[in-house]
Design a protein around this motif. Structure first.
Motif, PDB file in Angstrom:
ATOM      1  N   LYS A  31       0.850  -1.077   0.146  1.00 59.38           N
ATOM      2  CA  LYS A  31      -0.170  -0.092   0.022  1.00 59.38           C
ATOM      3  C   LYS A  31       0.944   1.236  -0.101  1.00 59.38           C
ATOM      4  O   LYS A  31       0.545   2.276  -0.719  1.00 59.38           O
ATOM      5  N   ASN A  32       2.026   1.187   0.682  1.00 63.86           N
ATOM      6  CA  ASN A  32       2.513   2.535   1.022  1.00 63.86           C
ATOM      7  C   ASN A  32       4.030   2.693   0.377  1.00 63.86           C
ATOM      8  O   ASN A  32       4.654   3.552   0.379  1.00 63.86           O
ATOM      9  N   ASP A  33       4.674   1.539  -0.192  1.00 69.41           N
ATOM     10  CA  ASP A  33       6.213   1.458  -0.825  1.00 69.41           C
ATOM     11  C   ASP A  33       5.802   1.671  -2.311  1.00 69.41           C
ATOM     12  O   ASP A  33       5.778   0.309  -2.703  1.00 69.41           O
ATOM     13  N   ILE A  34       6.109   2.632  -3.270  1.00 67.53           N
ATOM     14  CA  ILE A  34       6.078   2.613  -4.684  1.00 67.53           C
ATOM     15  C   ILE A  34       7.369   2.971  -5.055  1.00 67.53           C
ATOM     16  O   ILE A  34       7.436   2.662  -6.271  1.00 67.53           O
ATOM     17  N   GLU A  35       8.480   2.981  -4.305  1.00 71.51           N
ATOM     18  CA  GLU A  35       9.754   3.005  -4.992  1.00 71.51           C
ATOM     19  C   GLU A  35      10.454   1.853  -4.987  1.00 71.51           C
ATOM     20  O   GLU A  35      11.440   1.826  -5.953  1.00 71.51           O
ATOM     21  N   ASN A  36      10.269   0.840  -4.185  1.00 67.67           N
ATOM     22  CA  ASN A  36      11.275  -0.449  -4.172  1.00 67.67           C
ATOM     23  C   ASN A  36      10.362  -1.570  -5.096  1.00 67.67           C
ATOM     24  O   ASN A  36       9.239  -1.427  -5.072  1.00 67.67           O
ATOM     25  N   GLU A  37      10.841  -2.358  -5.732  1.00 67.18           N
ATOM     26  CA  GLU A  37      10.431  -3.343  -6.306  1.00 67.18           C
ATOM     27  C   GLU A  37      10.424  -4.897  -5.333  1.00 67.18           C
ATOM     28  O   GLU A  37      11.450  -5.053  -4.915  1.00 67.18           O
ATOM     29  N   TYR A  38       9.370  -5.487  -5.147  1.00 64.04           N
ATOM     30  CA  TYR A  38       9.217  -6.602  -4.429  1.00 64.04           C
ATOM     31  C   TYR A  38       8.848  -7.834  -5.237  1.00 64.04           C
ATOM     32  O   TYR A  38       8.189  -7.840  -5.973  1.00 64.04           O
ATOM     33  N   TYR A  39       9.600  -8.901  -4.649  1.00 72.49           N
ATOM     34  CA  TYR A  39       9.405 -10.240  -5.249  1.00 72.49           C
ATOM     35  C   TYR A  39       8.848 -11.022  -3.864  1.00 72.49           C
ATOM     36  O   TYR A  39       9.854 -11.523  -3.006  1.00 72.49           O
ATOM     37  N   ILE A  40       7.669 -11.462  -3.815  1.00 73.95           N
ATOM     38  CA  ILE A  40       7.129 -12.196  -2.783  1.00 73.95           C
ATOM     39  C   ILE A  40       6.905 -13.916  -3.168  1.00 73.95           C
ATOM     40  O   ILE A  40       6.363 -14.250  -4.002  1.00 73.95           O
ATOM     41  N   LEU A  41       7.714 -14.634  -2.732  1.00 67.56           N
ATOM     42  CA  LEU A  41       8.016 -15.860  -2.716  1.00 67.56           C
ATOM     43  C   LEU A  41       7.173 -16.898  -1.951  1.00 67.56           C
ATOM     44  O   LEU A  41       7.064 -16.907  -0.848  1.00 67.56           O
ATOM     45  N   VAL A  42       6.221 -17.587  -2.590  1.00 65.70           N
ATOM     46  CA  VAL A  42       5.295 -18.262  -1.951  1.00 65.70           C
ATOM     47  C   VAL A  42       5.189 -19.945  -2.530  1.00 65.70           C
ATOM     48  O   VAL A  42       5.323 -20.306  -3.645  1.00 65.70           O
ATOM     49  N   ALA A  43       4.544 -20.711  -1.741  1.00 63.54           N
ATOM     50  CA  ALA A  43       4.239 -21.964  -2.090  1.00 63.54           C
ATOM     51  C   ALA A  43       2.761 -21.930  -2.699  1.00 63.54           C
ATOM     52  O   ALA A  43       2.230 -21.096  -2.310  1.00 63.54           O
ATOM     53  N   PRO A  44       2.388 -22.791  -3.683  1.00 61.62           N
ATOM     54  CA  PRO A  44       0.838 -22.721  -4.094  1.00 61.62           C
ATOM     55  C   PRO A  44      -0.071 -23.189  -3.063  1.00 61.62           C
ATOM     56  O   PRO A  44       0.373 -23.787  -2.108  1.00 61.62           O
ATOM     57  N   GLY A  45      -1.060 -22.475  -3.010  1.00 62.17           N
ATOM     58  CA  GLY A  45      -2.096 -22.708  -2.061  1.00 62.17           C
ATOM     59  C   GLY A  45      -3.550 -22.060  -2.644  1.00 62.17           C
ATOM     60  O   GLY A  45      -3.430 -21.456  -3.820  1.00 62.17           O
ATOM     61  N   LYS A  46      -4.446 -22.394  -1.924  1.00 60.46           N
ATOM     62  CA  LYS A  46      -6.099 -22.273  -2.536  1.00 60.46           C
ATOM     63  C   LYS A  46      -6.620 -20.775  -2.314  1.00 60.46           C
ATOM     64  O   LYS A  46      -7.128 -20.243  -2.854  1.00 60.46           O
ATOM     65  N   ASP A  47      -5.860 -20.167  -1.166  1.00 63.65           N
ATOM     66  CA  ASP A  47      -6.220 -18.922  -0.807  1.00 63.65           C
ATOM     67  C   ASP A  47      -5.324 -17.835  -1.497  1.00 63.65           C
ATOM     68  O   ASP A  47      -4.197 -17.510  -0.610  1.00 63.65           O
ATOM     69  N   HIS A  48      -5.650 -17.359  -2.342  1.00 65.40           N
ATOM     70  CA  HIS A  48      -4.826 -16.416  -3.077  1.00 65.40           C
ATOM     71  C   HIS A  48      -4.927 -14.876  -2.700  1.00 65.40           C
ATOM     72  O   HIS A  48      -5.808 -14.175  -3.151  1.00 65.40           O
ATOM     73  N   CYS A  49      -4.550 -14.843  -1.422  1.00 67.86           N
ATOM     74  CA  CYS A  49      -4.877 -13.719  -0.366  1.00 67.86           C
ATOM     75  C   CYS A  49      -4.271 -12.124  -0.714  1.00 67.86           C
ATOM     76  O   CYS A  49      -4.335 -11.318  -0.077  1.00 67.86           O
ATOM     77  N   LEU A  50      -3.333 -12.506  -1.700  1.00 70.99           N
ATOM     78  CA  LEU A  50      -2.246 -11.447  -2.116  1.00 70.99           C
ATOM     79  C   LEU A  50      -2.227 -11.434  -3.558  1.00 70.99           C
ATOM     80  O   LEU A  50      -2.095 -12.244  -4.508  1.00 70.99           O
ATOM     81  N   LYS A  51      -2.377 -10.011  -4.240  1.00 73.70           N
ATOM     82  CA  LYS A  51      -2.489  -9.903  -5.693  1.00 73.70           C
ATOM     83  C   LYS A  51      -1.182  -9.023  -6.177  1.00 73.70           C
ATOM     84  O   LYS A  51      -0.715  -8.084  -5.350  1.00 73.70           O
ATOM     85  N   GLU A  52      -0.815  -9.389  -7.301  1.00 75.40           N
ATOM     86  CA  GLU A  52       0.289  -8.572  -7.989  1.00 75.40           C
ATOM     87  C   GLU A  52      -0.099  -7.114  -8.212  1.00 75.40           C
ATOM     88  O   GLU A  52      -1.213  -6.682  -8.368  1.00 75.40           O
ATOM     89  N   SER A  53       0.712  -6.239  -8.073  1.00 72.24           N
ATOM     90  CA  SER A  53       0.480  -4.793  -8.511  1.00 72.24           C
ATOM     91  C   SER A  53       1.866  -4.521  -9.070  1.00 72.24           C
ATOM     92  O   SER A  53       2.901  -5.193  -9.530  1.00 72.24           O
ATOM     93  N   LEU A  54       1.861  -3.203  -9.420  1.00 75.20           N
ATOM     94  CA  LEU A  54       2.952  -2.678 -10.398  1.00 75.20           C
ATOM     95  C   LEU A  54       4.544  -3.171 -10.033  1.00 75.20           C
ATOM     96  O   LEU A  54       5.279  -3.548 -10.888  1.00 75.20           O
ATOM     97  N   ASN A  55       4.657  -2.687  -8.818  1.00 73.95           N
ATOM     98  CA  ASN A  55       6.059  -3.092  -8.169  1.00 73.95           C
ATOM     99  C   ASN A  55       6.034  -4.316  -7.145  1.00 73.95           C
ATOM    100  O   ASN A  55       7.108  -4.383  -6.522  1.00 73.95           O
ATOM    101  N   PHE A  56       4.871  -5.294  -7.343  1.00 72.20           N
ATOM    102  CA  PHE A  56       4.932  -6.352  -6.430  1.00 72.20           C
ATOM    103  C   PHE A  56       4.630  -7.573  -7.112  1.00 72.20           C
ATOM    104  O   PHE A  56       3.575  -7.635  -7.843  1.00 72.20           O
ATOM    105  N   HIS A  57       5.476  -8.349  -7.222  1.00 74.53           N
ATOM    106  CA  HIS A  57       5.594  -9.658  -8.205  1.00 74.53           C
ATOM    107  C   HIS A  57       5.444 -10.820  -7.181  1.00 74.53           C
ATOM    108  O   HIS A  57       6.083 -10.999  -6.327  1.00 74.53           O
TER     109      HIS A  57
END
Length: 372
Positions: A31-57
């Motif tokens: 929500k608050n950091d648009i300057e840095n680029e993030y890579y969120i590393l997860v295992a597959p699961g049924k609850d896709h509780c986080l969505k990608e955005s411009l700087n969040f992969h």
């Protein structure tokens, strides 16, 4: 910066404490950091509780077991991404890491002497895995984060870490925990009574389930009004039966309701519907459920041990968790003394204003910036 965050289990349906800490902190960073680029590393699961955005992969990594995921698949992904920092969020990290490492070490309970043997195979395996991994990765960490000053001091003293290598950043609580009036549509899925007591326990000995149930049996005998039933989350009937037999209180079983796992989306209604929340653990590194219940306007009976006083504050109801009579006495006092009950409700609503995930995320971002 290019920041990689390990959040392996946040897509699983049955999330627990460390999963929510990672998820909520990542959401606030998003929500608050648009300057840095993030890579969120997860295992597959049924609850896709986080969505990608411009700087969040979001990168889903498949692997058959947690150790292989962390020790083989995660380092391979890091070599491809080439981030400036890897932040591992759940106590452990790869033994071989090609980039600066930040570790969230929630506690070192797994290095302490066990009071009782845990009956959960999954938790036992995790206990041994952490005992092997953690001492071997500490020297490789640029920064270690824990969740309370109590735990920070304990880790530093036990593991002889340099003063600056470990810091405390408090957890927050989700903003969907607040007072609501209509709860029965949700709570009836778990317990038929509109009024009840709530206990969040599991098979971990630190949750103090046997003494809490003993206290509840005393409350039943001493209550001058019809006693309230007890809703217990995260415990199977066979475990409850063993405890009741061990404590010689099998007669209270008709008063217990044990639906198993309660989804996080239903917890606000569960807290709101409860007359009192019992969080009588022997040992906690933080205690997010204390804040969740307080934020819902529910009186909390908790323990005077470990990090709990740091979170609950001086005005909270804190008892010796080894003393079932003390726990029962507070249950009875909250039931019979309306002004005391209202005082605790107001205290809790004020106390939680000191904690938020936004504040947690801001402090974490400062850690990333200091390393880079």
């Amino acid at each position: 910066m290019k920041i990689a965050i390990e959040a392996q289990r946040i897509f699983r349906i049955n999330k627990h404490g460390m999963d929510f800490v990672a998820l909520e902190t990542i959401r606030e960073l998003q929500k608050n950091d648009i300057e840095n680029e993030y890579y969120i590393l997860v295992a597959p699961g049924k609850d896709h509780c986080l969505k990608e955005s411009l700087n969040f992969h979001i990168l889903e990594i498949k692997c058959p077991s947690y150790p292989l995921w962390e020790q083989v698949a995660l380092p391979m992904a890091i070599r491809k991404i080439k981030p400036d920092i890897l932040h591992c969020t759940s106590n452990t990290a790869p033994l071989c890491c090609s980039v600066p490492l930040v570790l969230t070490l929630h506690d070192i309970i797994f290095l302490e002497k066990r009071i009782h043997n845990n009956k959960s195979l999954y938790q036992n395996i995790g206990w041994y895995y952490r005992r092997f991994i953690v001492p071997r990765i500490l020297t490789k960490c640029k920064q270690i984060i824990t969740v309370s000053q109590f735990e920070c001091n304990r880790i530093r003293e036990t593991l002889h870490l340099p003063q600056k290598q470990i810091i405390a950043i408090h957890n927050g609580f989700s903003d969907h925990f607040y007072p609501i009036e209509e709860t029965y549509k949700i709570t009836q899925k778990y317990i038929p009574s509109k009024k009840y007591l709530f206990f969040l326990g599991n098979t971990d000995p630190k949750k103090n389930t046997s003494r809490t149930l003993k206290a509840y049996s005393i409350y039943i005998k001493q209550s001058p009004t019809p006693p309230l039933p007890l809703l217990i989350a995260d415990l199977k009937e066979e475990t409850i039966d063993q405890i009741l037999k061990q404590e010689n209180i099998e007669e209270i079983k008709p008063m217990l309701h044990y639906p198993g796992y309660i989804t996080h989306t239903d917890l606000p209604a569960i807290y709101n519907g409860a007359q009192t929340f019992l969080y009588t653990s022997l040992r906690e590194s933080f205690g997010i459920p204390i804040l969740e219940a307080m934020a819902c306007g529910t009186p909390v009976i908790t323990s005077n041990t470990s990090a709990i006083p740091e979170v609950a504050g001086k005005g909270a109801i804190m008892v010796d968790p080894h003393d079932p009579l003390a726990i029962a006495a507070q249950l009875l006092k909250l039931e019979q003394n309306l002004s005391y009950r209202n005082q605790q409700i107001q205290y809790g609503l004020e106390r939680v204003k000191l904690f938020s995930w936004r504040q947690t995320a801001r402090q974490l971002l400062k850690v990333y910036q200091a390393i880079h």
